[in-house]
Design a protein around this motif. Structure first.
Motif, PDB file in Angstrom:
ATOM      1  N   GLY A   1       0.809  -1.205   0.000  1.00  0.00           N
ATOM      2  CA  GLY A   1       0.000   0.000   0.000  1.00  0.00           C
ATOM      3  C   GLY A   1       0.849   1.264   0.000  1.00  0.00           C
ATOM      4  N   VAL A   2       0.175   2.390  -0.166  1.00  0.00           N
ATOM      5  CA  VAL A   2       0.865   3.677  -0.254  1.00  0.00           C
ATOM      6  C   VAL A   2       0.232   4.687   0.693  1.00  0.00           C
ATOM      7  CG1 VAL A   2       1.565   3.376  -2.663  1.00  0.00           C
ATOM      8  CG2 VAL A   2      -0.607   4.497  -2.143  1.00  0.00           C
ATOM      9  N   ALA A   3       1.068   5.646   1.099  1.00  0.00           N
ATOM     10  CA  ALA A   3       0.578   6.828   1.808  1.00  0.00           C
ATOM     11  C   ALA A   3       0.427   7.938   0.769  1.00  0.00           C
ATOM     12  CB  ALA A   3       1.567   7.235   2.891  1.00  0.00           C
ATOM     13  N   ALA A   4      -0.749   8.524   0.724  1.00  0.00           N
ATOM     14  CA  ALA A   4      -0.996   9.592  -0.254  1.00  0.00           C
ATOM     15  C   ALA A   4      -1.286  10.892   0.478  1.00  0.00           C
ATOM     16  CB  ALA A   4      -2.171   9.229  -1.152  1.00  0.00           C
ATOM     17  N   MET A   5      -1.031  12.002  -0.216  1.00  0.00           N
ATOM     18  CA  MET A   5      -1.469  13.291   0.339  1.00  0.00           C
ATOM     19  C   MET A   5      -2.128  14.105  -0.756  1.00  0.00           C
ATOM     20  SD  MET A   5       2.155  15.324   0.993  1.00  0.00           S
ATOM     21  CE  MET A   5       1.411  16.930   1.334  1.00  0.00           C
ATOM     22  N   THR A   6      -3.135  14.860  -0.354  1.00  0.00           N
ATOM     23  CA  THR A   6      -3.811  15.708  -1.338  1.00  0.00           C
ATOM     24  C   THR A   6      -2.995  16.984  -1.530  1.00  0.00           C
ATOM     25  OG1 THR A   6      -5.171  16.607   0.450  1.00  0.00           O
ATOM     26  CG2 THR A   6      -6.146  14.860  -0.886  1.00  0.00           C
ATOM     27  N   LEU A   7      -2.912  17.410  -2.787  1.00  0.00           N
ATOM     28  CA  LEU A   7      -2.191  18.638  -3.128  1.00  0.00           C
ATOM     29  C   LEU A   7      -3.040  19.433  -4.107  1.00  0.00           C
ATOM     30  CD1 LEU A   7       1.562  17.938  -4.037  1.00  0.00           C
ATOM     31  CD2 LEU A   7       0.651  18.950  -1.956  1.00  0.00           C
ATOM     32  N   PRO A   8      -3.214  20.734  -3.859  1.00  0.00           N
ATOM     33  CA  PRO A   8      -3.947  21.547  -4.833  1.00  0.00           C
ATOM     34  C   PRO A   8      -3.257  21.530  -6.200  1.00  0.00           C
ATOM     35  CG  PRO A   8      -3.647  22.747  -2.772  1.00  0.00           C
ATOM     36  CD  PRO A   8      -2.806  21.511  -2.675  1.00  0.00           C
ATOM     37  N   ARG A   9      -4.046  21.351  -7.252  1.00  0.00           N
ATOM     38  CA  ARG A   9      -3.532  21.371  -8.627  1.00  0.00           C
ATOM     39  C   ARG A   9      -3.448  22.802  -9.154  1.00  0.00           C
ATOM     40  NH1 ARG A   9      -1.331  21.694 -12.319  1.00  0.00           N
ATOM     41  NH2 ARG A   9      -1.121  20.477 -14.230  1.00  0.00           N
ATOM     42  N   GLY A  10      -3.895  23.766  -8.313  1.00  0.00           N
ATOM     43  CA  GLY A  10      -3.840  25.163  -8.748  1.00  0.00           C
ATOM     44  C   GLY A  10      -5.094  25.544  -9.501  1.00  0.00           C
ATOM     45  N   HIS A  11      -5.355  24.841 -10.565  1.00  0.00           N
ATOM     46  CA  HIS A  11      -6.559  25.117 -11.347  1.00  0.00           C
ATOM     47  C   HIS A  11      -7.179  23.774 -11.699  1.00  0.00           C
ATOM     48  CE1 HIS A  11      -3.629  24.087 -14.421  1.00  0.00           C
ATOM     49  NE2 HIS A  11      -4.641  23.786 -15.209  1.00  0.00           N
ATOM     50  N   ASP A  12      -8.428  23.823 -12.101  1.00  0.00           N
ATOM     51  CA  ASP A  12      -9.092  22.619 -12.573  1.00  0.00           C
ATOM     52  C   ASP A  12      -8.630  22.356 -14.009  1.00  0.00           C
ATOM     53  OD1 ASP A  12     -10.741  20.631 -13.479  1.00  0.00           O
ATOM     54  OD2 ASP A  12     -12.561  21.501 -12.619  1.00  0.00           O
ATOM     55  N   PRO A  13      -7.940  21.246 -14.262  1.00  0.00           N
ATOM     56  CA  PRO A  13      -7.412  21.037 -15.622  1.00  0.00           C
ATOM     57  C   PRO A  13      -8.507  20.955 -16.682  1.00  0.00           C
ATOM     58  CG  PRO A  13      -7.062  19.093 -14.230  1.00  0.00           C
ATOM     59  CD  PRO A  13      -7.554  20.182 -13.338  1.00  0.00           C
ATOM     60  N   ALA A  14      -9.760  20.766 -16.249  1.00  0.00           N
ATOM     61  CA  ALA A  14     -10.849  20.777 -17.233  1.00  0.00           C
ATOM     62  C   ALA A  14     -10.917  22.121 -17.950  1.00  0.00           C
ATOM     63  CB  ALA A  14     -12.185  20.470 -16.549  1.00  0.00           C
ATOM     64  N   GLU A  15     -10.442  23.177 -17.268  1.00  0.00           N
ATOM     65  CA  GLU A  15     -10.443  24.508 -17.900  1.00  0.00           C
ATOM     66  C   GLU A  15      -9.565  24.535 -19.151  1.00  0.00           C
ATOM     67  OE1 GLU A  15      -9.369  27.676 -15.154  1.00  0.00           O
ATOM     68  OE2 GLU A  15     -10.204  26.506 -13.511  1.00  0.00           O
ATOM     69  N   ASP A  16      -8.576  23.648 -19.189  1.00  0.00           N
ATOM     70  CA  ASP A  16      -7.639  23.629 -20.314  1.00  0.00           C
ATOM     71  C   ASP A  16      -8.107  22.713 -21.445  1.00  0.00           C
ATOM     72  OD1 ASP A  16      -6.160  25.155 -18.606  1.00  0.00           O
ATOM     73  OD2 ASP A  16      -4.635  23.642 -18.205  1.00  0.00           O
ATOM     74  N   GLY A  17      -9.087  21.864 -21.135  1.00  0.00           N
ATOM     75  CA  GLY A  17      -9.388  20.764 -22.044  1.00  0.00           C
ATOM     76  C   GLY A  17      -9.875  21.174 -23.419  1.00  0.00           C
TER      77      GLY A  17
ATOM     78  N   ALA B   1      -2.505  -0.093  -6.170  1.00  0.00           N
ATOM     79  CA  ALA B   1      -1.898   0.012  -4.841  1.00  0.00           C
ATOM     80  C   ALA B   1      -2.939   0.549  -3.881  1.00  0.00           C
ATOM     81  CB  ALA B   1      -0.683   0.938  -4.882  1.00  0.00           C
ATOM     82  N   PRO B   2      -3.258  -0.206  -2.815  1.00  0.00           N
ATOM     83  CA  PRO B   2      -4.214   0.329  -1.844  1.00  0.00           C
ATOM     84  C   PRO B   2      -3.638   1.565  -1.162  1.00  0.00           C
ATOM     85  CG  PRO B   2      -3.307  -1.800  -1.119  1.00  0.00           C
ATOM     86  CD  PRO B   2      -2.779  -1.548  -2.481  1.00  0.00           C
ATOM     87  N   VAL B   3      -4.457   2.604  -1.026  1.00  0.00           N
ATOM     88  CA  VAL B   3      -4.036   3.790  -0.279  1.00  0.00           C
ATOM     89  C   VAL B   3      -4.351   3.512   1.179  1.00  0.00           C
ATOM     90  CG1 VAL B   3      -4.208   6.281  -0.014  1.00  0.00           C
ATOM     91  CG2 VAL B   3      -4.580   5.237  -2.265  1.00  0.00           C
ATOM     92  N   ILE B   4      -3.319   3.384   2.000  1.00  0.00           N
ATOM     93  CA  ILE B   4      -3.555   3.011   3.392  1.00  0.00           C
ATOM     94  C   ILE B   4      -3.596   4.228   4.302  1.00  0.00           C
ATOM     95  CG2 ILE B   4      -2.653   0.656   3.141  1.00  0.00           C
ATOM     96  CD1 ILE B   4      -0.008   1.615   4.268  1.00  0.00           C
ATOM     97  N   ARG B   5      -3.011   5.344   3.859  1.00  0.00           N
ATOM     98  CA  ARG B   5      -3.088   6.576   4.646  1.00  0.00           C
ATOM     99  C   ARG B   5      -3.313   7.744   3.690  1.00  0.00           C
ATOM    100  NH1 ARG B   5      -1.474   5.577   9.748  1.00  0.00           N
ATOM    101  NH2 ARG B   5      -1.208   7.746  10.357  1.00  0.00           N
ATOM    102  N   LEU B   6      -4.150   8.681   4.145  1.00  0.00           N
ATOM    103  CA  LEU B   6      -4.387   9.909   3.373  1.00  0.00           C
ATOM    104  C   LEU B   6      -4.089  11.086   4.298  1.00  0.00           C
ATOM    105  CD1 LEU B   6      -5.454  11.171   0.690  1.00  0.00           C
ATOM    106  CD2 LEU B   6      -7.704  11.293   1.792  1.00  0.00           C
ATOM    107  N   ASN B   7      -3.144  11.909   3.900  1.00  0.00           N
ATOM    108  CA  ASN B   7      -2.744  13.057   4.728  1.00  0.00           C
ATOM    109  C   ASN B   7      -2.445  12.621   6.156  1.00  0.00           C
ATOM    110  OD1 ASN B   7      -3.165  14.639   2.464  1.00  0.00           O
ATOM    111  ND2 ASN B   7      -5.277  15.124   3.027  1.00  0.00           N
ATOM    112  N   GLY B   8      -1.849  11.440   6.296  1.00  0.00           N
ATOM    113  CA  GLY B   8      -1.450  10.945   7.606  1.00  0.00           C
ATOM    114  C   GLY B   8      -2.523  10.179   8.363  1.00  0.00           C
TER     115      GLY B   8
END
Lengths: 292, 292
Positions: free
Chosen positions: A133-149, A265-272
């Motif tokens: 498994g993995v530890a993941a963290m959320t990170l702002p992408r800045g903008h919604d990439p759909a705006e670029d699509g 990969a199972p996410v076993i932790r999110l932001n700790g």
């Protein structure tokens, strides 16, 4: 050592080259401008998983960058040549998985685009993620990439060699003790991992639902996510397409990051914080991939 | 032929290498991931323009990508070596301008980052733009890059080798008969060119004002724009920092695209429509650069 097969004018289906020597011109625009496209695949027992999906995405990426259309027959031969080499050498490990890559670079202004295939044993760090498994963290992408699509010149949806941002994100999250980033919009809607798709399972009253953020032109279509969704539907799962928020991950029955080499990969932790983990669900979804 | 000086362990200040041979490993992450940084500069008479500004921006880019800090003394020596070669060879043209580049790539996972300098005659197509002006077209950037500026992992403001988008934009506008794109936000606010900064002049009642879109973390700080602004202020110009809209360009007394090799190219057409052109103003601004 990575095995490299170059597709050349003399050998359009590829020839083995010595990757311990420099092979690339310092003026190659793949190097000077990140101007090229690629696919990363997983092979085992000399067979590349979902090769057709990868070749289709490669062709789409090449088209978006005005690169020549890949020759799928030549590429298939080149991959076979590379796998022959890595799976029959004296150091072959039976059943070992390999990472196979196709790269198309714009090359030098004089010589023009060129293409090669590489094969190397799958890194144990990636296989560990599948297992542990993995530890993941959320990170702002800045903008919604759909705006670029809507704008083809922004190359949204093309898998290009210009991957510096994704690499920077991985370095950033590793400093924070995590393995992978999950990009979110400013309103915290889940987008995708820096190098993966996000999958979420919900089991309610015997109904199993598999979810992923709503597909749009801003998220790279994941070939692994696609393969799992197709198989899951055939096995009676309901499918759902976001929007998903961090709360949905905490309240799920399982969260995974899907990508071609990592598979699932199972996410076993999110932001700790711990996330629900269900080994049975992981094995079930992995078994769908094995059949594909 | 491009002259290449490699900074090596044996020759940390650089050694001439034969760029007609492949010099780069196929596993160099500058190639496979666009993972590196660069600067492009202009030299004439063996002197690189505003070298300090370029070295400062390079150091900032390297820092943002967790690459080793560049050794400015070694780079200065390497540049001198490259210019010695290009400006003293049998084919030297007196007064010819050269494009000098510094590239730092993350290199292979085994060998790590490396750095080199290249020098080559400035392409006539770029010099033509300075002389005859350019046709520009506005293109939506999809999102306002300022949205990304707060997040260091997005590398906004770093000049990385991941330039595939900029190259795609140039191909797109060339198909439309233009030379360069000017990015705009969804509400049509001017941002920057795909490979340049946008400058606008207004002359009213004897007061000359030079404008550029408001600097923020979403626009790459232009070293040429910066040098012209500094000199213009010393010569009595007022300075302004956007917001600017296409209307402001049509209603100006002159619009230019500024970049290190191009220096200052008057924009003579915008989206197919004529823009005000004032040769006197162009010469005046160019003269400021010559003094710098």
């Amino acid at each position: 050592m990575t095995t490299v097969v170059m597709l050349t004018a003399e050998n359009p289906s590829g020839e083995l080259v010595d990757s311990s020597q420099p092979l690339i011109s310092i003026e190659d625009q793949g190097l000077t401008r990140g101007d090229g496209v690629f696919e990363t695949m997983l092979s085992s027992n000399r067979s590349v998983r979902k090769l057709d999906s990868h070749l289709a995405r490669l062709a789409n990426s090449a088209r978006m960058l005005d690169l020549p259309a890949p020759d799928n027959q030549a590429l298939t031969s080149a991959i076979a040549l590379a796998l022959d080499e890595v799976e029959t050498g004296p150091q072959t490990v039976v059943g070992e998985e390999h990472v196979v890559k196709i790269i198309i670079s714009r090359g030098t202004p004089e010589a023009g685009p060129h293409c090669w295939v590489t094969a190397a044993p799958a890194p144990s760090s990636t296989l560990d993620q599948r297992e542990h498994g993995v530890a993941a963290m959320t990170l702002p992408r800045g903008h919604d990439p759909a705006e670029d699509g809507a704008y083809p010149w922004l190359l949204t949806g093309a898998k290009t060699l210009s991957y510096a941002l994704n690499m920077a994100v991985l370095r950033y999250v590793k400093k924070q003790g995590a393995d992978e980033a999950i990009f979110v919009t400013e309103d915290r809607r889940i987008l995708e991992g820096a190098t993966s798709s996000v999958l979420v399972a919900r089991v309610e009253n015997g109904v199993k639902t598999l979810l992923t953020p709503e597909p749009n032109h801003g998220i790279l279509p994941g070939t692994t996510q696609g393969a799992i969704f197709t198989a899951a539907r055939e096995h009676g799962w309901e499918l759902g397409f976001g929007p998903l928020y961090p709360q949905d991950l905490y309240e799920s029955d399982g969260v995974w990051l899907a990508s071609s080499v990592r598979l699932l990969a199972p996410v076993i932790r999110l932001n700790g914080n711990p996330l629900p983990v269900d080994k049975g669900l992981t094995e079930e979804l992995l078994s769908y991939l094995a059949q594909g």
